[in-house]
Design a protein around this motif. Structure first.
Motif, mmCIF file in Angstrom:
data_model
loop_
_atom_site.group_PDB
_atom_site.id
_atom_site.type_symbol
_atom_site.label_atom_id
_atom_site.label_comp_id
_atom_site.label_asym_id
_atom_site.label_seq_id
_atom_site.Cartn_x
_atom_site.Cartn_y
_atom_site.Cartn_z
ATOM 1 N N VAL A 26 47.081 46.460 35.124
ATOM 2 C CA VAL A 26 45.844 45.760 35.649
ATOM 3 C C VAL A 26 45.056 46.760 35.893
ATOM 4 C CG1 VAL A 26 47.596 44.175 37.162
ATOM 5 C CG2 VAL A 26 46.873 46.010 37.895
ATOM 6 N N LEU A 27 43.629 45.698 36.286
ATOM 7 C CA LEU A 27 42.649 46.389 36.840
ATOM 8 C C LEU A 27 42.683 46.117 37.971
ATOM 9 C CD1 LEU A 27 40.004 48.087 35.908
ATOM 10 C CD2 LEU A 27 38.981 45.829 36.189
ATOM 11 N N SER A 28 42.412 47.466 38.377
ATOM 12 C CA SER A 28 42.304 47.683 40.001
ATOM 13 C C SER A 28 41.430 47.895 41.194
ATOM 14 C CB SER A 28 43.008 48.810 39.887
ATOM 15 O OG SER A 28 43.186 49.542 41.950
ATOM 16 N N PHE A 29 39.881 49.295 40.615
ATOM 17 C CA PHE A 29 38.390 48.460 40.970
ATOM 18 C C PHE A 29 37.509 48.646 40.260
ATOM 19 C CE2 PHE A 29 42.230 50.873 43.386
ATOM 20 C CZ PHE A 29 42.088 50.134 44.475
ATOM 21 N N VAL A 30 36.122 48.382 41.173
ATOM 22 C CA VAL A 30 34.499 48.042 40.201
ATOM 23 C C VAL A 30 33.673 49.053 40.374
ATOM 24 C CG1 VAL A 30 32.866 45.916 40.162
ATOM 25 C CG2 VAL A 30 35.500 45.166 40.751
ATOM 26 N N THR A 31 33.786 49.319 39.678
ATOM 27 C CA THR A 31 32.780 50.732 40.370
ATOM 28 C C THR A 31 31.252 50.261 39.446
ATOM 29 O OG1 THR A 31 32.127 52.582 38.710
ATOM 30 C CG2 THR A 31 32.802 51.016 37.221
ATOM 31 N N ALA A 296 42.265 39.515 35.465
ATOM 32 C CA ALA A 296 43.005 38.422 36.449
ATOM 33 C C ALA A 296 42.866 39.365 37.795
ATOM 34 C CB ALA A 296 44.536 38.098 36.348
ATOM 35 N N VAL A 297 42.364 40.877 37.634
ATOM 36 C CA VAL A 297 43.130 41.135 38.859
ATOM 37 C C VAL A 297 41.952 42.006 39.199
ATOM 38 C CG1 VAL A 297 44.118 43.274 39.786
ATOM 39 C CG2 VAL A 297 45.108 41.883 37.910
ATOM 40 N N ILE A 298 40.523 41.273 38.731
ATOM 41 C CA ILE A 298 39.199 42.722 38.254
ATOM 42 C C ILE A 298 38.843 41.638 40.335
ATOM 43 C CG2 ILE A 298 36.638 42.273 38.166
ATOM 44 C CD1 ILE A 298 38.004 42.424 35.459
ATOM 45 N N ALA A 299 38.936 40.386 40.424
ATOM 46 C CA ALA A 299 38.892 39.712 41.621
ATOM 47 C C ALA A 299 39.513 40.054 42.983
ATOM 48 C CB ALA A 299 39.181 38.029 40.924
ATOM 49 N N HIS A 300 40.612 40.719 42.300
ATOM 50 C CA HIS A 300 41.204 41.420 43.795
ATOM 51 C C HIS A 300 40.933 42.677 44.034
ATOM 52 C CE1 HIS A 300 44.977 42.870 46.339
ATOM 53 N NE2 HIS A 300 44.363 43.787 45.628
ATOM 54 N N ALA A 301 40.303 43.221 43.350
ATOM 55 C CA ALA A 301 39.532 44.159 43.220
ATOM 56 C C ALA A 301 38.135 44.382 43.494
ATOM 57 C CB ALA A 301 39.414 45.239 42.148
#
Length: 466
Positions: A26-31, A296-301
């Protein structure tokens, strides 16, 4: 240096039986945009890997020209990304079997108990399928059920066909799990003692990319770093930039995960705290970068980063099932995680259906959330170009490379080598190809047991960038 390498190999080579860990991507954090360029690996960057794998017979290894490579690597990226939806379907199956947030029905004990010997789903499994289906219309307050509902909408699954979809998907999931177990059992009877490790190393090479994760693999990473530091293979204060490949989201999983708390990610914080605890770097000065490809995990991040910028802490729930028989060392790790990055807070209530499960919670301070960066990158196919001197001192990939064949793993190793600073360390928790880039030096393998018997644990392999 050679003497140190031999000594470290001795330290890292003891073995223990372990169950196969389920990977997640999953992707975790946005940069912030524009800081780092994400691009496909170039032909000249993988020529050595192509040459040493030319006779492997694996897809892509026969490539001999730059133009052919450019087409293959883009097609491979699309194929890998196409497996994300299948991974979500696997997570939905886990939610059906083990979830407690949408039903008071008893959990299914294991995936093997979900079906009869003939492969037919049991009545208890059908009851849980129905329970999730009827929970969908009122999913607004349940993050995971809402996630499922949104996924079904994107897939065009109508209300009348939801239970059929769940049923067919779960039958596939059960059959695949049985096939994985058979593959491991067959390897266990092989005359070559390394056959089991090799089978585990690519066990999920055709499986969907799941999002589930858990705490204990991070215990194995910390123990490995501690052993390296003790033997002089690492120096205090030597780590300034860390990359976490596929940090994962805690969706639901029988062994270590539940669904009575919000979706959460752990590994960026567990690795950062390990580095700080061991004196390899100061938590406030170390930059953690997460690499993954699950949108799907970008929103979480995004929500996580926004909360951090607003000065809000990030609370994670840490459940433990005493019946899992963790070792005293594993329990100690569970009890102390977060002591550097955060503070203990009151955990959420545990559903009655979970019996003796215990939980603690940690509020991670905002500064350690907002300082994290992430990039949407497929580690097999894509790389990052950093400014000079901004490579990584440590890269970790747990329960990730098991989803790829040996050639794709070798490509990943070449990619990791180019992103590491000289002397940088790469840690993974499955056996990787011996035929890999010469830029990575294999230092050995260390096993950490999670139970007193050693039946459950993790094998961490260690490489150093030359």
């Amino acid at each position: 240096m050679r003497a140190m390498t031999i000594m470290l190999r001795c330290l890292l080579s003891f073995r223990v039986r372990r169950t196969a860990a389920i990977a997640s991507l999953v992707l975790s954090f946005v940069t912030p945009a524009g800081e780092v360029h994400v691009r496909y690996l170039r032909f000249e960057e993988v020529q050595e890997t192509l040459q040493i794998n030319a006779d492997s017979g694996l897809p892509g290894s026969e490539t001999q020209e730059s133009s052919a490579w450019d087409g293959w690597i883009r097609a491979r990226d699309a194929e890998v990304r196409g497996r994300i939806d299948r991974g979500i379907e696997d997570s939905i199956s886990n939610l059906i079997l083990y979830g407690t947030s949408f039903t008071s029905l008893a959990r299914i004990e294991s995936v093997e108990r979900a079906a009869s010997e003939s492969g037919e789903l049991t009545s208890a499994t059908f009851a849980r399928i129905h329970a999730l289906a009827i929970a969908l219309p009122s999913a607004a307050k349940n993050e995971r059920v809402l996630f499922v509902r949104d996924f079904l909408t994107r897939q065009g699954i109508t209300k009348d066909s939801v239970e059929k979809y769940f049923t067919e998907n779960l039958r596939r999931f059960v059959a695949e799990q049985a096939a994985y177990q058979k593959k491991l059992q067959d390897a266990a009877t092989d005359a070559d003692p390394s056959a089991v490790y090799l089978a585990r190393g690519t066990l999920f090479e055709t499986r969907g990319l799941s999002v589930d994760t858990s705490l204990l693999p991070n215990f194995a990473l910390e123990e490995t770093l501690r052993a390296m530091l003790t033997k002089g293979a690492l120096a205090a204060g030597s780590m300034h930039r860390i990359a976490v490949i596929g940090p994962g989201l805690d969706f639901t999983d029988k062994r270590d995960g539940y669904d009575f708390y919000p979706l959460q990610t752990l590994q960026p914080f567990t690795v950062l705290e390990a580095v700080a605890r061991l004196g390899l770097g100061k938590a406030e000065d170390v930059q953690v970068v997460c690499l993954d490809l699950n949108s799907a995990v970008i929103a979480h991040a995004q929500k996580l980063a926004e909360r951090g910028r607003a000065g809000q802490s990030y609370t994670v729930q840490l459940p433990r099932d005493p019946q899992a028989d963790w070792s005293s060392e594993a329990i100690s790790y569970w009890k102390t995680f977060g002591e550097i990055l955060g503070s203990p807070v009151k955990p959420l209530a545990i559903p009655a259906t979970l019996g003796g499960v215990v939980v603690r919670a940690v509020a991670i301070r905002p500064q350690y959330v907002t300082n994290l960066q992430a990039y949407n990158a497929n580690i097999v196919a894509q790389t990052l170009d950093f400014p000079p001197g901004q490579g990584f001192d440590l890269i970790v990939a747990t329960n990730v490379l098991v989803y790829y064949d040996r050639f794709q793993q070798a490509l990943t190793m070449a990619n990791i080598a180019r992103m590491l600073n000289h002397g940088g360390i790469f840690l993974a928790n499955n056996v990787l190809p011996a035929q890999h880039t010469s830029d990575l030096e294999y230092l050995g393998r260390r096993t950490t047991a999670f139970t007193p018997s050693g039946a459950y644990g993790d094998d961490v392999v260690v490489y150093r960038r030359k």
